[in-house]
Design a protein around this motif. Structure first.
Motif, PDB file in Angstrom:
ATOM      1  N   ILE A 339      -7.160  -3.330  -0.125  1.00 26.82           N
ATOM      2  CA  ILE A 339      -8.014  -2.681  -1.122  1.00 26.82           C
ATOM      3  C   ILE A 339      -7.588  -1.236  -1.309  1.00 26.82           C
ATOM      4  O   ILE A 339      -7.498  -0.737  -2.438  1.00 26.82           O
ATOM      5  CB  ILE A 339      -9.492  -2.760  -0.694  1.00 26.82           C
ATOM      6  CG1 ILE A 339      -9.989  -4.205  -0.780  1.00 26.82           C
ATOM      7  CG2 ILE A 339     -10.359  -1.838  -1.562  1.00 26.82           C
ATOM      8  CD1 ILE A 339     -11.408  -4.406  -0.291  1.00 26.82           C
ATOM      9  N   ALA A 340      -7.302  -0.574  -0.205  1.00 28.84           N
ATOM     10  CA  ALA A 340      -6.858   0.822  -0.276  1.00 28.84           C
ATOM     11  C   ALA A 340      -5.599   0.937  -1.128  1.00 28.84           C
ATOM     12  O   ALA A 340      -5.511   1.799  -2.021  1.00 28.84           O
ATOM     13  CB  ALA A 340      -6.607   1.365   1.127  1.00 28.84           C
ATOM     14  N   PHE A 341      -4.633   0.079  -0.871  1.00 25.11           N
ATOM     15  CA  PHE A 341      -3.375   0.106  -1.624  1.00 25.11           C
ATOM     16  C   PHE A 341      -3.610  -0.222  -3.096  1.00 25.11           C
ATOM     17  O   PHE A 341      -3.048   0.417  -3.990  1.00 25.11           O
ATOM     18  CB  PHE A 341      -2.385  -0.888  -1.012  1.00 25.11           C
ATOM     19  CG  PHE A 341      -1.045  -0.878  -1.685  1.00 25.11           C
ATOM     20  CD1 PHE A 341      -0.116   0.114  -1.404  1.00 25.11           C
ATOM     21  CD2 PHE A 341      -0.719  -1.854  -2.617  1.00 25.11           C
ATOM     22  CE1 PHE A 341       1.118   0.129  -2.037  1.00 25.11           C
ATOM     23  CE2 PHE A 341       0.515  -1.851  -3.254  1.00 25.11           C
ATOM     24  CZ  PHE A 341       1.438  -0.847  -2.964  1.00 25.11           C
ATOM     25  N   GLU A 342      -4.466  -1.190  -3.347  1.00 23.62           N
ATOM     26  CA  GLU A 342      -4.773  -1.611  -4.715  1.00 23.62           C
ATOM     27  C   GLU A 342      -5.376  -0.465  -5.533  1.00 23.62           C
ATOM     28  O   GLU A 342      -5.161  -0.362  -6.743  1.00 23.62           O
ATOM     29  CB  GLU A 342      -5.755  -2.795  -4.679  1.00 23.62           C
ATOM     30  CG  GLU A 342      -6.176  -3.322  -6.037  1.00 23.62           C
ATOM     31  CD  GLU A 342      -5.088  -4.125  -6.725  1.00 23.62           C
ATOM     32  OE1 GLU A 342      -5.203  -4.338  -7.943  1.00 23.62           O
ATOM     33  OE2 GLU A 342      -4.119  -4.532  -6.037  1.00 23.62           O
ATOM     34  N   LEU A 343      -6.104   0.418  -4.855  1.00 27.80           N
ATOM     35  CA  LEU A 343      -6.794   1.507  -5.544  1.00 27.80           C
ATOM     36  C   LEU A 343      -6.025   2.827  -5.502  1.00 27.80           C
ATOM     37  O   LEU A 343      -6.568   3.876  -5.819  1.00 27.80           O
ATOM     38  CB  LEU A 343      -8.185   1.704  -4.926  1.00 27.80           C
ATOM     39  CG  LEU A 343      -9.144   0.528  -5.123  1.00 27.80           C
ATOM     40  CD1 LEU A 343     -10.451   0.769  -4.405  1.00 27.80           C
ATOM     41  CD2 LEU A 343      -9.399   0.287  -6.613  1.00 27.80           C
ATOM     42  N   HIS A 346      -2.221   5.122  -0.361  1.00 25.83           N
ATOM     43  CA  HIS A 346      -1.105   4.598   0.419  1.00 25.83           C
ATOM     44  C   HIS A 346      -1.309   4.802   1.917  1.00 25.83           C
ATOM     45  O   HIS A 346      -0.437   4.495   2.715  1.00 25.83           O
ATOM     46  CB  HIS A 346       0.196   5.267  -0.032  1.00 25.83           C
ATOM     47  CG  HIS A 346       0.520   4.989  -1.470  1.00 25.83           C
ATOM     48  ND1 HIS A 346       0.915   3.737  -1.920  1.00 25.83           N
ATOM     49  CD2 HIS A 346       0.470   5.764  -2.582  1.00 25.83           C
ATOM     50  CE1 HIS A 346       1.115   3.774  -3.219  1.00 25.83           C
ATOM     51  NE2 HIS A 346       0.844   4.997  -3.657  1.00 25.83           N
ATOM     52  N   ASP A 347      -2.486   5.317   2.279  1.00 22.08           N
ATOM     53  CA  ASP A 347      -2.842   5.519   3.682  1.00 22.08           C
ATOM     54  C   ASP A 347      -4.245   4.964   3.883  1.00 22.08           C
ATOM     55  O   ASP A 347      -5.222   5.497   3.354  1.00 22.08           O
ATOM     56  CB  ASP A 347      -2.795   7.018   4.030  1.00 22.08           C
ATOM     57  CG  ASP A 347      -3.062   7.283   5.500  1.00 22.08           C
ATOM     58  OD1 ASP A 347      -2.667   8.346   5.968  1.00 22.08           O
ATOM     59  OD2 ASP A 347      -3.679   6.432   6.181  1.00 22.08           O
ATOM     60  N   ALA A 348      -4.360   3.870   4.628  1.00 25.84           N
ATOM     61  CA  ALA A 348      -5.655   3.220   4.826  1.00 25.84           C
ATOM     62  C   ALA A 348      -6.645   4.124   5.552  1.00 25.84           C
ATOM     63  O   ALA A 348      -7.849   4.083   5.295  1.00 25.84           O
ATOM     64  CB  ALA A 348      -5.476   1.908   5.595  1.00 25.84           C
ATOM     65  N   GLU A 349      -6.150   4.965   6.455  1.00 20.35           N
ATOM     66  CA  GLU A 349      -7.029   5.875   7.185  1.00 20.35           C
ATOM     67  C   GLU A 349      -7.639   6.911   6.246  1.00 20.35           C
ATOM     68  O   GLU A 349      -8.818   7.257   6.358  1.00 20.35           O
ATOM     69  CB  GLU A 349      -6.263   6.564   8.313  1.00 20.35           C
ATOM     70  CG  GLU A 349      -5.883   5.629   9.452  1.00 20.35           C
ATOM     71  CD  GLU A 349      -5.243   6.385  10.607  1.00 20.35           C
ATOM     72  OE1 GLU A 349      -5.194   7.635  10.551  1.00 20.35           O
ATOM     73  OE2 GLU A 349      -4.811   5.728  11.568  1.00 20.35           O
ATOM     74  N   TYR A 350      -6.837   7.407   5.313  1.00 20.16           N
ATOM     75  CA  TYR A 350      -7.352   8.374   4.347  1.00 20.16           C
ATOM     76  C   TYR A 350      -8.382   7.717   3.440  1.00 20.16           C
ATOM     77  O   TYR A 350      -9.423   8.324   3.108  1.00 20.16           O
ATOM     78  CB  TYR A 350      -6.207   8.937   3.512  1.00 20.16           C
ATOM     79  CG  TYR A 350      -6.619   9.972   2.509  1.00 20.16           C
ATOM     80  CD1 TYR A 350      -6.446   9.771   1.143  1.00 20.16           C
ATOM     81  CD2 TYR A 350      -7.214  11.158   2.921  1.00 20.16           C
ATOM     82  CE1 TYR A 350      -6.835  10.722   0.210  1.00 20.16           C
ATOM     83  CE2 TYR A 350      -7.614  12.125   1.996  1.00 20.16           C
ATOM     84  CZ  TYR A 350      -7.422  11.893   0.657  1.00 20.16           C
ATOM     85  OH  TYR A 350      -7.820  12.839  -0.248  1.00 20.16           O
TER      86      TYR A 350
END
Length: 372
Positions: A339-343, A346-350
């Motif tokens: 989901i993070a990448f889709e939106l 490029h950093d899931a933690e951020y």
């Protein structure tokens, strides 16, 4: 921009704070200076700053006395930085006791101060978000109370409750229209009803809480100074009958009237920018790119966007993304990292950090609580 005041009894130091520090570049606005603690207190009550920078050794009321008064008597939660030529550990101990954020020594080194100011942005952002969440919760509670009917044993029947809900909406409409006369008359009518009925008194307080929350949102949208929304009058019913509530509402109405007259041509520009962002928020987009698309200066667009929307360009993009993330977490089984990448993250933690800052929950917890 976060509001700052500086207190120091040395004229050349105050001049240094004014001329050597790039406040705007670090995200701040220097709203005033003071040469002693009492003068600083007057300025604090007027400006309601997010950050107070103070010397320790000052006449009349020293820096630690100023901080003690702020924390213990006035209950201000402003961020505080002590700047002094005295490095004794005792001062540092007292500073820690009064929740001082930073303790630095003279002389001023602009590079160090700029780094300090940038580091303070994170706690300032967090503090502002906590205030917004709290006020939003109060607004939600007030709306629920306004929408609740009570039986004969309660304070209001359904007809009276609907009347107060209508009155709250009436206030909002009059304020946004800049109708000072109408607002004053409506305040008088409501106070008269409150004097005649204890039930109306109780529900009028809920109506004012609802209005308070609505005005907070609208003030953010027009970029107005929110100091008036933080005064104690909102919660002190006794002062309402002494004219304070009318003065407060008239002041707010005048603010809306003046904002409506100022720079009326920028609304279409910001609306175009918002529409573009709603269509492209999943991609990596910069303010300059957006400005080029709608053929306007980037700095001007950034200023107008913040003034009308109440948040910066980048923060608005985050809010669009996180709102979509909430939808995806509720309705899909996608991994949080996907989901993070889709939106566009490029950093899931951020992504997780931004999600928690804007919703108060971790994505995983939100998903667990809202699926099924």
């Amino acid at each position: 921009m976060y509001k700052v005041i500086v207190a120091d009894d040395e004229p050349f130091m105050l001049e240094g704070w004014k001329t050597m520090i790039d406040w705007q570049g670090c995200g701040y606005e220097l709203c005033g200076t003071a040469t002693d603690g009492e003068e600083a207190l007057d300025l604090i009550n007027h400006v309601n700053p997010d950050l107070v920078v103070t010397d320790i050794q000052m006449p009349v009321l020293d820096g630690l006395g100023l901080i003690r008064t702020m924390r213990e008597e006035l209950k201000y939660d402003s961020q505080i930085v002590i700047v002094t030529g005295y490095s004794e550990f005792g001062y540092a101990q007292q500073a820690i006791r009064y929740r001082v954020n930073e303790y630095v020594l003279k002389p001023l080194v602009p590079e160090e101060i700029h780094e300090l100011l940038r580091n303070l942005i994170i706690p300032l952002d967090t503090q502002r978000q906590e205030i917004e969440i709290k006020l939003a919760e109060e607004q939600y509670d007030a709306m629920e109370m306004l929408d609740t009917t009570m039986d004969e044993g309660g304070m209001l029947d359904e007809a009276d409750l609907e009347k107060m809900a209508s009155r709250a909406r009436q206030f909002i409409a009059l304020i946004e229209a800049g109708d000072v006369t109408g607002v004053a008359r409506t305040v008088d009518d409501m106070l008269q009803e409150m004097q005649e009925s204890r039930a109306v008194m109780i529900w009028a307080q809920s109506a004012v809480r609802y209005i308070h929350g609505e005005l907070l949102r609208r003030y953010s949208m027009i970029g107005a100074d929110q100091t008036v929304l933080q005064v104690r009058t909102w919660h002190h019913t006794e002062s309402w009958f002494m004219g304070d509530l009318k003065k407060l509402f008239i002041r707010i109405t005048e603010t809306f009237a003046s904002m409506a007259q100022a720079d009326p041509g920028s609304s279409g520009l910001v609306a175009e920018a918002v529409q573009y962002l709603k269509e492209h928020y999943r991609t990596k987009i910069k303010l300059q790119q957006l400005a080029n698309h709608i053929h306007v200066n980037a700095a001007y667009l950034g200023q107008q966007f913040k003034r009308e929307m109440g948040v910066s360009f980048s923060e608005y993009v985050h809010r669009l993304r996180i709102e979509e993330a909430r939808r995806m977490l509720r309705r899909t089984n996608m991994k949080i990292s996907d989901i993070a990448f889709e939106l566009g993250y490029h950093d899931a933690e951020y992504f997780t950090e931004k999600f928690k800052a804007l919703t108060g929950e971790l994505p995983s917890l939100y998903k667990n609580n809202n699926q099924g």
